[in-house]
Design a protein around this motif. Sequence first.
Motif, PDB file in Angstrom:
ATOM      1  N   PHE A  56       4.814  26.011  68.971  1.00 43.88           N
ATOM      2  CA  PHE A  56       5.817  24.989  69.308  1.00 43.88           C
ATOM      3  C   PHE A  56       7.138  25.641  69.705  1.00 43.88           C
ATOM      4  O   PHE A  56       7.752  25.262  70.716  1.00 43.88           O
ATOM      5  CB  PHE A  56       6.036  24.052  68.120  1.00 43.88           C
ATOM      6  N   ILE A  57       7.570  26.620  68.913  1.00 41.18           N
ATOM      7  CA  ILE A  57       8.815  27.330  69.229  1.00 41.18           C
ATOM      8  C   ILE A  57       8.670  28.069  70.561  1.00 41.18           C
ATOM      9  O   ILE A  57       9.578  28.051  71.397  1.00 41.18           O
ATOM     10  CB  ILE A  57       9.181  28.310  68.103  1.00 41.18           C
ATOM     11  N   GLY A  58       7.509  28.696  70.760  1.00 44.70           N
ATOM     12  CA  GLY A  58       7.270  29.403  72.019  1.00 44.70           C
ATOM     13  C   GLY A  58       7.312  28.477  73.212  1.00 44.70           C
ATOM     14  O   GLY A  58       7.879  28.805  74.259  1.00 44.70           O
ATOM     15  N   LEU A  76       1.272  30.258  75.291  1.00 48.35           N
ATOM     16  CA  LEU A  76       0.429  30.631  76.422  1.00 48.35           C
ATOM     17  C   LEU A  76      -0.949  31.052  75.904  1.00 48.35           C
ATOM     18  O   LEU A  76      -1.132  31.327  74.722  1.00 48.35           O
ATOM     19  CB  LEU A  76       1.062  31.767  77.214  1.00 48.35           C
ATOM     20  N   ASP A  77      -1.911  31.135  76.816  1.00 49.18           N
ATOM     21  CA  ASP A  77      -3.254  31.547  76.407  1.00 49.18           C
ATOM     22  C   ASP A  77      -3.231  32.930  75.765  1.00 49.18           C
ATOM     23  O   ASP A  77      -3.962  33.181  74.793  1.00 49.18           O
ATOM     24  CB  ASP A  77      -4.187  31.557  77.629  1.00 49.18           C
ATOM     25  N   GLY A  78      -2.406  33.823  76.278  1.00 48.65           N
ATOM     26  CA  GLY A  78      -2.314  35.157  75.715  1.00 48.65           C
ATOM     27  C   GLY A  78      -1.812  35.144  74.278  1.00 48.65           C
ATOM     28  O   GLY A  78      -2.250  35.951  73.448  1.00 48.65           O
ATOM     29  N   GLY A  79      -0.903  34.223  73.967  1.00 46.88           N
ATOM     30  CA  GLY A  79      -0.413  34.091  72.608  1.00 46.88           C
ATOM     31  C   GLY A  79      -1.516  33.656  71.661  1.00 46.88           C
ATOM     32  O   GLY A  79      -1.627  34.152  70.529  1.00 46.88           O
ATOM     33  N   ARG A  80      -2.344  32.737  72.110  1.00 44.35           N
ATOM     34  CA  ARG A  80      -3.453  32.270  71.278  1.00 44.35           C
ATOM     35  C   ARG A  80      -4.489  33.381  71.093  1.00 44.35           C
ATOM     36  O   ARG A  80      -5.053  33.547  70.005  1.00 44.35           O
ATOM     37  CB  ARG A  80      -4.091  31.034  71.910  1.00 44.35           C
ATOM     38  N   LEU A  81      -4.729  34.142  72.153  1.00 40.53           N
ATOM     39  CA  LEU A  81      -5.669  35.258  72.044  1.00 40.53           C
ATOM     40  C   LEU A  81      -5.142  36.315  71.075  1.00 40.53           C
ATOM     41  O   LEU A  81      -5.926  36.972  70.380  1.00 40.53           O
ATOM     42  CB  LEU A  81      -5.914  35.872  73.428  1.00 40.53           C
ATOM     43  N   LEU A  82      -3.822  36.466  71.029  1.00 42.39           N
ATOM     44  CA  LEU A  82      -3.228  37.405  70.079  1.00 42.39           C
ATOM     45  C   LEU A  82      -3.504  36.965  68.648  1.00 42.39           C
ATOM     46  O   LEU A  82      -3.838  37.786  67.781  1.00 42.39           O
ATOM     47  CB  LEU A  82      -1.724  37.509  70.324  1.00 42.39           C
ATOM     48  N   PHE A  83      -3.403  35.679  68.379  1.00 43.33           N
ATOM     49  CA  PHE A  83      -3.715  35.163  67.045  1.00 43.33           C
ATOM     50  C   PHE A  83      -5.198  35.396  66.709  1.00 43.33           C
ATOM     51  O   PHE A  83      -5.545  35.688  65.562  1.00 43.33           O
ATOM     52  CB  PHE A  83      -3.381  33.676  66.950  1.00 43.33           C
ATOM     53  N   PHE A  84      -6.066  35.264  67.714  1.00 44.56           N
ATOM     54  CA  PHE A  84      -7.482  35.526  67.489  1.00 44.56           C
ATOM     55  C   PHE A  84      -7.712  37.003  67.146  1.00 44.56           C
ATOM     56  O   PHE A  84      -8.565  37.331  66.319  1.00 44.56           O
ATOM     57  CB  PHE A  84      -8.303  35.150  68.720  1.00 44.56           C
ATOM     58  N   ALA A  85      -6.963  37.877  67.799  1.00 43.89           N
ATOM     59  CA  ALA A  85      -7.082  39.310  67.525  1.00 43.89           C
ATOM     60  C   ALA A  85      -6.664  39.605  66.085  1.00 43.89           C
ATOM     61  O   ALA A  85      -7.317  40.392  65.385  1.00 43.89           O
ATOM     62  CB  ALA A  85      -6.229  40.113  68.508  1.00 43.89           C
ATOM     63  N   LEU A 117      -1.921  35.347  80.397  1.00 42.78           N
ATOM     64  CA  LEU A 117      -2.507  36.325  79.485  1.00 42.78           C
ATOM     65  C   LEU A 117      -1.456  37.108  78.700  1.00 42.78           C
ATOM     66  O   LEU A 117      -1.808  37.895  77.817  1.00 42.78           O
ATOM     67  CB  LEU A 117      -3.405  37.299  80.264  1.00 42.78           C
ATOM     68  N   LEU A 118      -0.184  36.902  79.031  1.00 48.22           N
ATOM     69  CA  LEU A 118       0.861  37.600  78.281  1.00 48.22           C
ATOM     70  C   LEU A 118       0.856  37.119  76.827  1.00 48.22           C
ATOM     71  O   LEU A 118       0.665  35.929  76.569  1.00 48.22           O
ATOM     72  CB  LEU A 118       2.231  37.332  78.911  1.00 48.22           C
ATOM     73  N   PRO A 119       1.057  38.014  75.863  1.00 51.36           N
ATOM     74  CA  PRO A 119       1.002  37.634  74.433  1.00 51.36           C
ATOM     75  C   PRO A 119       2.244  36.869  73.983  1.00 51.36           C
ATOM     76  O   PRO A 119       2.994  37.293  73.111  1.00 51.36           O
ATOM     77  CB  PRO A 119       0.888  38.993  73.732  1.00 51.36           C
ATOM     78  N   ILE A 120       2.460  35.721  74.633  1.00 54.10           N
ATOM     79  CA  ILE A 120       3.623  34.881  74.343  1.00 54.10           C
ATOM     80  C   ILE A 120       3.136  33.588  73.699  1.00 54.10           C
ATOM     81  O   ILE A 120       2.201  32.962  74.209  1.00 54.10           O
ATOM     82  CB  ILE A 120       4.400  34.563  75.642  1.00 54.10           C
TER      83      ILE A 120
END
Length: 419
Positions: free
Chosen positions: A396-398, A368-377, A362-365
Amino acid sequence: MNTVIAFIIIFGALVFFHELGHLMLAKRAGILCREFAIGFGPKVFSFKKNETVYTIRLLPIGGFVRMAGEDPEVIEVKPGYNIGIHLDNQGKVNKIILNNKDKHPNAKIIEVEQADLEHDMFITGYEEGNDEQLQRFEVSERAFFVVDEQETQIAPFSRQFASKTLTQRTLAIAAGPAMNFVLAFFIFLTIGILQGTFINEPILGELTKDGSALEAGLKQGDIVTSIEGTSVDSWNDVVEIIQKNPDHEINFSIVRDGQTMQIPVTPDIREIEGKSIGIIGVYKPMEKSFVAAIKNGFVETYLWTKEILVGLGKLVTGQFSIDMLSGPVGIYDMTDEVAQSGIYYLMRWAAILSINLGIVNLLPIPALDGGRLLFFAVEAVRGKPIDRHKEGMVHFIGFALLMLLMLVVTWNDIQRFFL
């Protein structure tokens, strides 16, 4: 060997339930899920059920659910292609054969003039032997490409990840980490049902074989009413008095089988963080209750979530260094230690790892799922999605940086393991 089996089972369960969360919510939203995988790299085992191929892969470093539309479709039909088509009973195309057409003598061979296999679902072209009449063929939404005799289901836009609402996409991604918390809760619940849950009553639990309590004559189930004349009302009261009296004889007043008894006990000395405390070799009392087990499941999940978040906070603020992180080798080593303590300790360890996996994801990285959720936000705020190619490049870089971090952490684990 037992540790290897335990590690595989724990790792497999954590990844399985995480990816199962993604799969369930994606399918519920109507997304075509092409593959459900445990591990990365070459396939070791696979089978297909309905629309999804279920695989176990060689490298035990995670898993994935491959949803249609997340990556560009690798199979295309362009003008000028010569393809074979099969028609179903309604006259719609249900198979598009891109090569080895001679192995399908019943297929119509056409030269493609135009094709839309995402929105309007049609192909126009000229049938072999009739290059004057342009024909239009409607394509079934459940049609397949056939390449090298391998079938791949076509993904209309309505079955692709990007076609779903922001809420549906968010739920499909967030369901993975959420399932890790659910799994942890049920593991703690199961421990509570099978082993019992700790209670804060002044009752003696299980006694160790080498403790001063057993040597003095105390027994499991004894009810402690006072110690050295001081009344006790909880297990915490009992522990506090014992710890304050290392190597000093103290008198226990207990009730056993309805009779009051006085038993002197001399606590042993244990050094903890440079301080001497008393111990007598008695575990906290436990009770078996389904209601208590449910409560314990929630409480343990909450407390360990809080503990891990505090640890992550210390990592961010520099109180923990990267050298303190553990990768697969370190987790295997710790699993080996925990496994020697018994099945309930191993189950608790699996629950803690599951919570850790849920939080980390869930980390905004990016990647990771958290990174994708950040893009949704960000999409919710700006009212439209970020360009897919730009988002893909960030992920990809992440992912590359995460793999680098894993290599560093694993190297540190190996050094600790052998040095």
